[in-house]
Design an enzyme around this catalytic site. Sequence first.
Site, mmCIF file in Angstrom:
data_model
loop_
_atom_site.group_PDB
_atom_site.id
_atom_site.type_symbol
_atom_site.label_atom_id
_atom_site.label_comp_id
_atom_site.label_asym_id
_atom_site.label_seq_id
_atom_site.Cartn_x
_atom_site.Cartn_y
_atom_site.Cartn_z
ATOM 1 N N ASN A 6 -27.710 39.236 16.780
ATOM 2 C CA ASN A 6 -27.386 38.105 17.886
ATOM 3 C C ASN A 6 -27.921 36.704 17.862
ATOM 4 O O ASN A 6 -29.070 36.428 17.999
ATOM 5 C CB ASN A 6 -27.690 38.721 19.265
ATOM 6 C CG ASN A 6 -27.329 37.897 20.538
ATOM 7 O OD1 ASN A 6 -26.519 36.810 20.094
ATOM 8 N ND2 ASN A 6 -27.890 37.992 21.756
ATOM 9 N N TRP A 7 -27.159 35.863 17.064
ATOM 10 C CA TRP A 7 -27.552 34.736 16.893
ATOM 11 C C TRP A 7 -27.607 33.561 18.026
ATOM 12 O O TRP A 7 -28.106 32.486 17.914
ATOM 13 C CB TRP A 7 -26.614 34.119 15.726
ATOM 14 C CG TRP A 7 -26.740 34.577 14.510
ATOM 15 C CD1 TRP A 7 -27.517 35.716 14.156
ATOM 16 C CD2 TRP A 7 -26.091 34.198 13.241
ATOM 17 N NE1 TRP A 7 -27.292 35.804 12.714
ATOM 18 C CE2 TRP A 7 -26.478 35.072 11.977
ATOM 19 C CE3 TRP A 7 -24.785 33.368 12.891
ATOM 20 C CZ2 TRP A 7 -26.140 34.999 10.834
ATOM 21 C CZ3 TRP A 7 -24.388 33.450 11.682
ATOM 22 C CH2 TRP A 7 -24.823 34.169 10.761
ATOM 23 N N LYS A 8 -27.113 34.134 19.292
ATOM 24 C CA LYS A 8 -27.360 33.142 20.389
ATOM 25 C C LYS A 8 -26.474 31.852 19.942
ATOM 26 O O LYS A 8 -25.510 31.785 19.369
ATOM 27 C CB LYS A 8 -28.597 33.290 21.091
ATOM 28 C CG LYS A 8 -29.158 34.532 21.196
ATOM 29 C CD LYS A 8 -30.544 34.516 21.811
ATOM 30 C CE LYS A 8 -31.061 36.031 22.148
ATOM 31 N NZ LYS A 8 -32.045 36.156 22.938
ATOM 32 N N HIS A 88 -24.961 40.242 28.378
ATOM 33 C CA HIS A 88 -26.316 39.806 27.806
ATOM 34 C C HIS A 88 -27.179 39.303 28.747
ATOM 35 O O HIS A 88 -26.406 38.606 29.890
ATOM 36 C CB HIS A 88 -26.250 39.136 26.661
ATOM 37 C CG HIS A 88 -27.516 38.755 26.046
ATOM 38 N ND1 HIS A 88 -28.249 37.909 26.617
ATOM 39 C CD2 HIS A 88 -28.241 39.247 24.878
ATOM 40 C CE1 HIS A 88 -29.436 38.019 25.739
ATOM 41 N NE2 HIS A 88 -29.412 38.727 24.939
ATOM 42 N N GLU A 90 -29.152 36.791 29.220
ATOM 43 C CA GLU A 90 -28.779 35.573 29.486
ATOM 44 C C GLU A 90 -27.653 35.121 30.122
ATOM 45 O O GLU A 90 -27.346 34.006 30.885
ATOM 46 C CB GLU A 90 -29.084 34.493 28.002
ATOM 47 C CG GLU A 90 -30.391 34.857 27.651
ATOM 48 C CD GLU A 90 -30.517 34.952 25.995
ATOM 49 O OE1 GLU A 90 -29.577 34.724 25.083
ATOM 50 O OE2 GLU A 90 -31.464 35.182 25.755
ATOM 51 N N GLU A 154 -31.772 46.379 27.018
ATOM 52 C CA GLU A 154 -32.650 45.116 26.535
ATOM 53 C C GLU A 154 -33.692 44.688 27.848
ATOM 54 O O GLU A 154 -33.146 43.984 28.552
ATOM 55 C CB GLU A 154 -31.924 43.990 26.071
ATOM 56 C CG GLU A 154 -30.849 44.221 25.016
ATOM 57 C CD GLU A 154 -30.761 42.951 24.351
ATOM 58 O OE1 GLU A 154 -31.056 42.702 23.200
ATOM 59 O OE2 GLU A 154 -30.110 41.874 24.973
ATOM 60 N N GLY A 160 -36.845 37.643 23.785
ATOM 61 C CA GLY A 160 -37.585 36.420 23.269
ATOM 62 C C GLY A 160 -39.050 36.329 23.520
ATOM 63 O O GLY A 160 -39.578 35.022 23.469
ATOM 64 N N SER A 190 -37.341 41.460 21.129
ATOM 65 C CA SER A 190 -38.364 41.164 20.360
ATOM 66 C C SER A 190 -38.403 42.272 19.325
ATOM 67 O O SER A 190 -39.649 42.655 18.831
ATOM 68 C CB SER A 190 -39.629 40.775 20.977
ATOM 69 O OG SER A 190 -39.575 39.798 22.004
ATOM 70 N N GLY A 211 -32.344 39.670 18.091
ATOM 71 C CA GLY A 211 -32.273 38.070 18.384
ATOM 72 C C GLY A 211 -32.940 37.193 17.448
ATOM 73 O O GLY A 211 -32.266 37.189 16.360
ATOM 74 N N GLY A 212 -33.908 36.671 17.578
ATOM 75 C CA GLY A 212 -34.590 35.824 17.063
ATOM 76 C C GLY A 212 -34.964 36.389 15.580
ATOM 77 O O GLY A 212 -34.527 35.277 14.478
HETATM 78 P P1 PGA Z 1 -34.747 38.802 20.632
HETATM 79 O O1 PGA Z 1 -33.532 38.852 21.715
HETATM 80 O O2 PGA Z 1 -35.088 39.606 19.652
HETATM 81 O O3 PGA Z 1 -35.016 37.404 20.197
HETATM 82 O O4 PGA Z 1 -35.847 39.122 21.750
HETATM 83 C C1 PGA Z 1 -32.754 39.930 21.699
HETATM 84 C C2 PGA Z 1 -31.454 39.680 22.502
HETATM 85 O O5 PGA Z 1 -31.402 38.885 23.319
HETATM 86 O O6 PGA Z 1 -30.362 40.366 22.182
#
Ligand code: PGA
Length: 233
Positions: A6-8, A88, A90, A154, A160, A190, A211-212
Amino acid sequence: MLIAGNWKMHKTRAELEAFYRRFEPCMAELAGIAVAVCPPFPLLREAAGHAPLVYAQNVHWAEEGPFTGEVSARMILDAGATGAIVGHAERRQWFGDTDETVARRARHALACGLRVIACVGESEEERELGRTEEVLRRQVSVLEPHEGLVVAYEPVWAIGTGRTATPDVAQEAHALIKSLLPVPVLYGGSVRPDNAEALLRQPDVDGALVGGASLDPDSFADICRIAARVARG
Ligand code: PGA
């Protein structure tokens, strides 16, 4: 086993090209697992030119209409993508998504032929109050089984933050979710090369939403290689 990056709200076209120059050579080693990338909307077409599994990060529930800033399932398919993330944390936190809108997004996307990764997970406060099971039951209750549906667990406190759920905590949540809805369940929050193996070895962890660590082609490749090794047994 599915590993989705997930590149956000990250990467331009040039950055996507640089990512794939580095990531593409490792794709041959990933037989036995599915690897998806979830770029921002403007990069869906470019991403689809590099790899078969591409997911948008959101999708609207209407065919089309006066919904400024939203993108439809038909547009996502037309861009060559295969699926969409819905719900998600967010989106729930900053853009008003609720269980109801998440359910509508998922239902419409699946009906249009998109695959869906539906995200669920409790906040830190909910976990501390002992409400994790109640929250997961509520979030999952609005989803219906479908062959194109995958759930991502999640925990909000792990997204994050560098604070990954322990493999036991993840396993317990995944087992609960699968008892409620018979679909594969990814872990997210994470995930990194140094913790991926222990998480992916849990019996009810069917992959990861990263994500990251998916922004860097080397760390994403490392996680994918670990998943391929776990999948081989
Ligand atoms: P993260 O994000 O790996 O940076 O914690 C995961 C996500 O939000 O899908």
